[in-house]
Write a protein that holds these residues in place. Sequence first.
Motif, PDB file in Angstrom:
ATOM      1  N   VAL A 116       0.838  -1.223   0.105  1.00  0.00           N
ATOM      2  CA  VAL A 116       0.041  -0.026  -0.050  1.00  0.00           C
ATOM      3  C   VAL A 116       0.729   1.361  -0.163  1.00  0.00           C
ATOM      4  CG1 VAL A 116      -1.668   1.447   1.268  1.00  0.00           C
ATOM      5  CG2 VAL A 116      -1.831  -1.346   1.302  1.00  0.00           C
ATOM      6  N   LEU A 117       0.607   1.952  -0.846  1.00  0.00           N
ATOM      7  CA  LEU A 117       1.367   3.434  -0.869  1.00  0.00           C
ATOM      8  C   LEU A 117       0.515   4.534  -0.623  1.00  0.00           C
ATOM      9  CD1 LEU A 117       2.818   2.828  -4.575  1.00  0.00           C
ATOM     10  CD2 LEU A 117       3.747   2.345  -2.359  1.00  0.00           C
ATOM     11  N   THR A 118       1.003   5.739   0.027  1.00  0.00           N
ATOM     12  CA  THR A 118      -0.033   6.631   0.577  1.00  0.00           C
ATOM     13  C   THR A 118      -0.022   7.782  -0.463  1.00  0.00           C
ATOM     14  OG1 THR A 118       2.048   7.632   1.706  1.00  0.00           O
ATOM     15  CG2 THR A 118       0.734   6.334   3.009  1.00  0.00           C
ATOM     16  N   ASN A 119       0.393   7.967  -1.706  1.00  0.00           N
ATOM     17  CA  ASN A 119       0.254   8.627  -2.646  1.00  0.00           C
ATOM     18  C   ASN A 119       0.834   8.284  -4.077  1.00  0.00           C
ATOM     19  OD1 ASN A 119       3.005   9.244  -2.888  1.00  0.00           O
ATOM     20  ND2 ASN A 119       2.830  11.262  -1.641  1.00  0.00           N
ATOM     21  N   LYS A 120       0.105   8.730  -4.985  1.00  0.00           N
ATOM     22  CA  LYS A 120       0.513   8.695  -6.305  1.00  0.00           C
ATOM     23  C   LYS A 120       2.047   8.818  -6.774  1.00  0.00           C
ATOM     24  CE  LYS A 120      -4.405   9.623  -7.776  1.00  0.00           C
ATOM     25  NZ  LYS A 120      -5.113  10.632  -8.414  1.00  0.00           N
ATOM     26  N   GLN A 121       2.611   9.920  -6.130  1.00  0.00           N
ATOM     27  CA  GLN A 121       4.052  10.206  -6.411  1.00  0.00           C
ATOM     28  C   GLN A 121       4.965   8.804  -6.399  1.00  0.00           C
ATOM     29  OE1 GLN A 121       4.929  13.017  -7.467  1.00  0.00           O
ATOM     30  NE2 GLN A 121       2.785  13.550  -7.546  1.00  0.00           N
ATOM     31  N   LYS A 122       4.671   7.780  -5.386  1.00  0.00           N
ATOM     32  CA  LYS A 122       5.385   6.744  -5.202  1.00  0.00           C
ATOM     33  C   LYS A 122       5.026   5.798  -6.164  1.00  0.00           C
ATOM     34  CE  LYS A 122       4.403   6.641  -0.484  1.00  0.00           C
ATOM     35  NZ  LYS A 122       4.028   7.907  -0.094  1.00  0.00           N
ATOM     36  N   LEU A 123       4.017   5.795  -6.846  1.00  0.00           N
ATOM     37  CA  LEU A 123       3.524   4.529  -7.610  1.00  0.00           C
ATOM     38  C   LEU A 123       4.425   4.304  -8.574  1.00  0.00           C
ATOM     39  CD1 LEU A 123       1.262   2.343  -8.285  1.00  0.00           C
ATOM     40  CD2 LEU A 123       0.123   4.099  -9.609  1.00  0.00           C
ATOM     41  N   GLU A 124       4.980   5.210  -9.575  1.00  0.00           N
ATOM     42  CA  GLU A 124       5.640   4.755 -10.584  1.00  0.00           C
ATOM     43  C   GLU A 124       7.185   4.341 -10.137  1.00  0.00           C
ATOM     44  OE1 GLU A 124       6.264   4.049 -14.394  1.00  0.00           O
ATOM     45  OE2 GLU A 124       4.292   4.871 -13.645  1.00  0.00           O
ATOM     46  N   ARG A 125       7.762   5.062  -9.058  1.00  0.00           N
ATOM     47  CA  ARG A 125       9.001   4.752  -8.499  1.00  0.00           C
ATOM     48  C   ARG A 125       8.908   3.305  -7.996  1.00  0.00           C
ATOM     49  NH1 ARG A 125      10.726   8.953  -4.423  1.00  0.00           N
ATOM     50  NH2 ARG A 125       8.382   9.366  -4.537  1.00  0.00           N
ATOM     51  N   ALA A 126       7.739   2.844  -7.513  1.00  0.00           N
ATOM     52  CA  ALA A 126       7.452   1.313  -6.863  1.00  0.00           C
ATOM     53  C   ALA A 126       7.701   0.472  -7.942  1.00  0.00           C
ATOM     54  CB  ALA A 126       6.049   1.322  -5.953  1.00  0.00           C
ATOM     55  N   LYS A 127       7.003   0.879  -9.095  1.00  0.00           N
ATOM     56  CA  LYS A 127       7.097  -0.226 -10.358  1.00  0.00           C
ATOM     57  C   LYS A 127       8.336  -0.206 -10.914  1.00  0.00           C
ATOM     58  CE  LYS A 127       3.314   1.815 -12.568  1.00  0.00           C
ATOM     59  NZ  LYS A 127       2.405   1.943 -13.559  1.00  0.00           N
ATOM     60  N   THR A 128       9.087   1.022 -11.208  1.00  0.00           N
ATOM     61  CA  THR A 128      10.427   0.958 -11.841  1.00  0.00           C
ATOM     62  C   THR A 128      11.491   0.670 -10.856  1.00  0.00           C
ATOM     63  OG1 THR A 128      10.499   3.271 -11.661  1.00  0.00           O
ATOM     64  CG2 THR A 128       9.311   2.650 -13.779  1.00  0.00           C
ATOM     65  N   ILE A 129      11.633   1.364 -10.073  1.00  0.00           N
ATOM     66  CA  ILE A 129      12.667   0.974  -9.136  1.00  0.00           C
ATOM     67  C   ILE A 129      12.827  -0.230  -8.099  1.00  0.00           C
ATOM     68  CG2 ILE A 129      14.334   2.189  -7.034  1.00  0.00           C
ATOM     69  CD1 ILE A 129      13.401   4.969  -8.159  1.00  0.00           C
ATOM     70  N   LEU A 130      11.567  -0.326  -7.510  1.00  0.00           N
ATOM     71  CA  LEU A 130      11.451  -1.607  -6.719  1.00  0.00           C
ATOM     72  C   LEU A 130      10.702  -2.663  -7.363  1.00  0.00           C
ATOM     73  CD1 LEU A 130       9.890   0.110  -3.677  1.00  0.00           C
ATOM     74  CD2 LEU A 130      12.234  -0.311  -4.111  1.00  0.00           C
ATOM     75  N   LYS A 131      10.320  -2.673  -8.760  1.00  0.00           N
ATOM     76  CA  LYS A 131      10.102  -3.646  -9.374  1.00  0.00           C
ATOM     77  C   LYS A 131       8.862  -4.445  -9.042  1.00  0.00           C
ATOM     78  CE  LYS A 131      13.467  -2.996 -12.268  1.00  0.00           C
ATOM     79  NZ  LYS A 131      13.104  -2.262 -13.642  1.00  0.00           N
ATOM     80  N   ILE A 132       7.968  -3.570  -8.365  1.00  0.00           N
ATOM     81  CA  ILE A 132       6.637  -4.398  -7.882  1.00  0.00           C
ATOM     82  C   ILE A 132       5.620  -4.384  -8.957  1.00  0.00           C
ATOM     83  CG2 ILE A 132       4.940  -4.346  -6.114  1.00  0.00           C
ATOM     84  CD1 ILE A 132       6.743  -2.657  -4.240  1.00  0.00           C
ATOM     85  N   PRO A 133       4.966  -5.415  -9.421  1.00  0.00           N
ATOM     86  CA  PRO A 133       3.859  -5.376 -10.180  1.00  0.00           C
ATOM     87  C   PRO A 133       2.723  -4.318  -9.985  1.00  0.00           C
ATOM     88  CG  PRO A 133       4.812  -7.642  -9.724  1.00  0.00           C
ATOM     89  CD  PRO A 133       5.249  -6.594  -8.757  1.00  0.00           C
ATOM     90  N   GLU A 134       2.074  -3.944 -10.959  1.00  0.00           N
ATOM     91  CA  GLU A 134       1.250  -3.070 -10.375  1.00  0.00           C
ATOM     92  C   GLU A 134      -0.045  -3.572  -9.783  1.00  0.00           C
ATOM     93  OE1 GLU A 134      -1.380   1.071 -12.445  1.00  0.00           O
ATOM     94  OE2 GLU A 134       0.169  -0.247 -13.834  1.00  0.00           O
ATOM     95  N   ASP A 135      -0.415  -5.092 -10.051  1.00  0.00           N
ATOM     96  CA  ASP A 135      -1.365  -5.491  -9.534  1.00  0.00           C
ATOM     97  C   ASP A 135      -1.048  -5.741  -7.936  1.00  0.00           C
ATOM     98  OD1 ASP A 135       0.407  -7.387 -10.001  1.00  0.00           O
ATOM     99  OD2 ASP A 135      -1.054  -9.128 -10.406  1.00  0.00           O
ATOM    100  N   LYS A 136       0.112  -5.727  -7.589  1.00  0.00           N
ATOM    101  CA  LYS A 136       0.266  -5.911  -6.222  1.00  0.00           C
ATOM    102  C   LYS A 136       0.207  -4.372  -5.483  1.00  0.00           C
ATOM    103  CE  LYS A 136       3.611  -8.571  -4.718  1.00  0.00           C
ATOM    104  NZ  LYS A 136       4.753  -9.167  -4.576  1.00  0.00           N
TER     105      LYS A 136
END
Length: 373
Positions: A145-165
């Motif tokens: 769970v992320l607390t804002n949209k700003q972290k979403l793209e970085r979570a996908k690209t830097i942390l390699k977390i699939p969007e459905d997770k």
Amino acid sequence: MKLYYIAHARIPTEKAHGVHIMKMCEAFAGEGNDVTLLVPKRKNEITENPFAYYGVEEKFAIKYVPMLDLVGNPLFYWISQLSFSLSLLFQKIEDGDNVAVFSRDIFSAFLLSFRNRRVFFDIHGFPEQSVWFWKYVLGRMKGVVLTNKQKLERAKTILKIPEDKLLVHPNGYDPKLFDIKKNKDELRKELGLPDGTIAMYTGHLYSWKGATVFAESARFLPNVSFIFVGGTSPKIKAFKNKYQDSNIHFLGHKPFHEVPKYLKAADVLVLPNSGKSFGRRTTHSLYDTSPIKMFEYMASGVPIVASRLPSIEEVLNEKNAILVEPDNSKNLAAGIERVLDYPSRATQAIKDVEGFTWQNRARTILLFISKRS
């Protein structure tokens, strides 16, 4: 569902994360779940019952877990955190299809992921160090769970977390705490606040939160009382020595459930977050934060002046607040003057904040947990 909420935090604490922890546990329990909060057993100068301190209904259990309670330097902190995580392995934490672990402590989530099938993690900052470790641990989570949209793209690209997770849901507020019958004048009399125009800041006196900028803006508006609610004794002492303007007042820390009264007694509420880098807080204020006080400011019905930052602009805009350049005390003072002349934005803020309750956040997360199971 049986839900274990894990937090490496002193409870109760004067810091905002304590509000988040207790309110989320209350909200999860309010949806019919059997909730246990597991936190470290630490020395605590706050002796008040945590449920009373936060104005939270006693709907869930709190279990204090033994640990090495070390303070003094960063190394001690990590040792304490690791000891808490290891101690959790000796606690009775069930596993099963109707059980979930929800953690905001990375080490605990890591260790419990080897024992429990459904471990979810709530990210509040964004890792800037040991990214490889975060990447590996969060890859083991059932969901993040992320607390804002700003972290979403970085979570996908830097942390390699699939969007459905991934789930994005900001922090929130408790509407019940703002059901206050007294008017502004009555509240000021009760709280011992000065007459005249009041600009108020609540929270810790951290530089990245812009507390220094708020204090520096006081000299531009000598007829306005600048009131700080919050802060530790050492920080308050340092601020008093540095900022000796007669219109600056430091009220110190107040119990969380009393803060809404102070908010409603003000004429303008200020969220002056900084856009600068502060050590490990390099991007936190710019991109990562979802300030609880922002939602509480909105719920109070009092006009808001806030820094124009990506993290803040996800919720605040020119229709519900006055946004100003961060780290500029003169601009902040001008924003305070402007919002006093056009207070109608506060009405829009009340409407806009309605969806950001702790209960809504809990419902959304529980649905996410159900879908990911």
